[in-house]
Design an enzyme around this catalytic site. Structure first.
Site, PDB file in Angstrom:
ATOM      1  N   GLY A 246       1.892  -1.622  -5.790  1.00 15.33           N
ATOM      2  CA  GLY A 246       0.773  -2.538  -5.771  1.00 15.33           C
ATOM      3  C   GLY A 246      -0.028  -2.400  -4.487  1.00 15.33           C
ATOM      4  O   GLY A 246       0.428  -1.810  -3.503  1.00 15.33           O
ATOM      5  N   CYS A 247      -1.214  -2.977  -4.490  1.00 18.02           N
ATOM      6  CA  CYS A 247      -2.120  -2.815  -3.351  1.00 18.02           C
ATOM      7  C   CYS A 247      -1.619  -3.525  -2.097  1.00 18.02           C
ATOM      8  O   CYS A 247      -1.565  -2.933  -1.009  1.00 18.02           O
ATOM      9  CB  CYS A 247      -3.522  -3.277  -3.724  1.00 18.02           C
ATOM     10  SG  CYS A 247      -3.591  -4.920  -4.472  1.00 18.02           S
ATOM     11  N   TYR A 248      -1.238  -4.802  -2.215  1.00 15.99           N
ATOM     12  CA  TYR A 248      -0.733  -5.521  -1.044  1.00 15.99           C
ATOM     13  C   TYR A 248       0.549  -4.878  -0.491  1.00 15.99           C
ATOM     14  O   TYR A 248       0.674  -4.691   0.725  1.00 15.99           O
ATOM     15  CB  TYR A 248      -0.450  -6.979  -1.408  1.00 15.99           C
ATOM     16  CG  TYR A 248      -1.654  -7.872  -1.557  1.00 15.99           C
ATOM     17  CD1 TYR A 248      -2.581  -8.044  -0.529  1.00 15.99           C
ATOM     18  CD2 TYR A 248      -1.847  -8.608  -2.726  1.00 15.99           C
ATOM     19  CE1 TYR A 248      -3.669  -8.897  -0.668  1.00 15.99           C
ATOM     20  CE2 TYR A 248      -2.925  -9.465  -2.876  1.00 15.99           C
ATOM     21  CZ  TYR A 248      -3.835  -9.607  -1.842  1.00 15.99           C
ATOM     22  OH  TYR A 248      -4.909 -10.464  -1.981  1.00 15.99           O
TER      23      TYR A 248
ATOM     24  N   THR B 215       1.450  -1.819  -0.659  1.00 21.64           N
ATOM     25  CA  THR B 215       1.092  -0.552  -0.026  1.00 21.64           C
ATOM     26  C   THR B 215       0.645  -0.792   1.411  1.00 21.64           C
ATOM     27  O   THR B 215       1.100  -0.114   2.347  1.00 21.64           O
ATOM     28  CB  THR B 215      -0.020   0.153  -0.813  1.00 21.64           C
ATOM     29  OG1 THR B 215       0.487   0.547  -2.091  1.00 21.64           O
ATOM     30  CG2 THR B 215      -0.535   1.383  -0.076  1.00 21.64           C
ATOM     31  N   ALA B 216      -0.248  -1.754   1.612  1.00 24.82           N
ATOM     32  CA  ALA B 216      -0.739  -2.046   2.960  1.00 24.82           C
ATOM     33  C   ALA B 216       0.397  -2.498   3.867  1.00 24.82           C
ATOM     34  O   ALA B 216       0.559  -1.995   4.990  1.00 24.82           O
ATOM     35  CB  ALA B 216      -1.831  -3.112   2.892  1.00 24.82           C
TER      36      ALA B 216
END
Length: 341
Positions: free
Chosen positions: A156-158, A160-161
């Site tokens: 997921g995007c969050y 990943t960060a």
């Protein structure tokens, strides 16, 4: 798979924001060839992708088709790799069928990200399908694919960060510390489907999913310890900016943190260590993650920025697919063909 040959592929969910970004990346890729694109919703007829995204007119006239299960035998004969940019339950239902047909699947949904089925049930509200093979979690800079996995779960995007920011320095953190991840995402993270709470005129900066967002257990799994995660919805189109706080172990210096980041990412072209807190405009439209850190006493403060639709979804999926077939990770991603949405 040989990196010299053209590899036919299909994109499911190509009508959505992450799906169309992936379609555009693959359209410009020197090896992957998109032969089929399917909508994430039931459509009565086929139409060019430019009918939904006029900015692609004259640049990509891929036909967006409705999907019917009776197309699977034909699809299995024509493609080798499938990318799923579908809702979680749709991917959970379709992926096992594609695998059984002999296809390689890169899944951008959350259907197979969590290793604990109970956590998955609690986070997503449905039972996780049981597969005969383990599913690798594809945080690209920390994943080594063998090239024979039937399915790869794209993070997921969050997570990943947060994962890219925290994993290089885990050994330097105090044993008892619980990192705090405070992140803001653009409205494209909610998808293309119309909803009042993500209407641009209604959106203001606001926390949501406090202490219950489904990316929290994925984030904890990614970094190997519990986290406090507070996501926010911002009134901008795309990108994620996260500020992360964690306590360092005794005697850890700023130089030690810098060395840990440099050693981890020296050979990773899409992670950039920056001298100033990053702006979203630095990463939007790119496959890059920009990371800044500051040591304040025994506290580590991290600022990290990614494009949620690219590094947080489509570009990471392609980075993993490149690795899977033995291509350099930058293939088709640099120079960037530009963003669609």
């Amino acid at each position: 798979m040989s990196k010299q040959e053209t590899i036919q592929c299909a994109v499911f969910g190509a009508s959505g924001y992450s799906g169309v970004e992936l379609l555009w990346l693959l359209h410009n890729h020197p090896v992957f060839d998109v032969t089929h694109a399917f909508s994430s919703s039931a459509r009565e007829k086929a139409e060019p992708i430019s009918a939904l995204y006029p900015q692609l007119a004259g640049r990509c006239e891929q036909i967006l088709q409705p999907w019917h299960s009776d197309l699977l035998p034909q699809l299995a004969q024509q493609v080798r790799v499938v990318f799923l940019a579908l809702p979680h339950e749709a991917s959970a239902e379709l992926a096992p069928k594609l695998i059984a047909a002999g296809l390689v699947v890169f899944d951008l949904s959350g259907a197979f990200r969590l290793g604990d089925p109970l956590q998955h049930q609690a986070a997503y509200g449905f039972a996780q399908p049981k597969l005969s093979n383990d599913v690798p979690y594809g945080l690209a800079e920390f994943t080594q694919l063998k090239g024979d996995e039937p399915l790869v779960a794209v993070p997921g995007c969050y997570p990943t960060a947060a994962g890219l920011a925290l994993r290089p320095v885990l050994a330097l953190l105090a044993a008892h510390t619980t990192p705090i991840v405070n992140a803001v995402s653009g409205v494209s993270g909610a998808g293309r489907k119309a909803a009042l709470h993500t209407s641009f005129c209604e959106v203001s900066l606001q926390a949501y999913g406090v202490a219950e967002h489904r990316h929290q257990p994925e984030m904890a799994q990614t970094i190997g310890r519990d986290v406090i995660f507070v996501p926010h919805l911002g009134n901008f189109k795309r990108g994620i900016l996260a500020t992360i706080y964690a306590q360092l172990a005794e005697q850890v210096s700023s130089d030690m943190v810098a060395e840990a980041f440099a050693a981890c990412y020296a050979e990773q072209p899409f992670v950039r260590l920056v001298a100033n807190p990053p702006k979203l405009q630095q990463v939007v439209g790119t496959p890059c993650c920009d990371i800044y850190f500051k040591v304040h006493g025994n506290q580590l403060i991290l600022s990290v920025a990614i494009d949620n639709l690219l590094k947080g979804a489509a570009a990471q999926a392609l980075q993993l697919a490149n690795q899977y077939v033995g291509l350099p990770p930058t293939t088709g991603l640099t120079p960037s063909p530009g963003a669609v949405v």
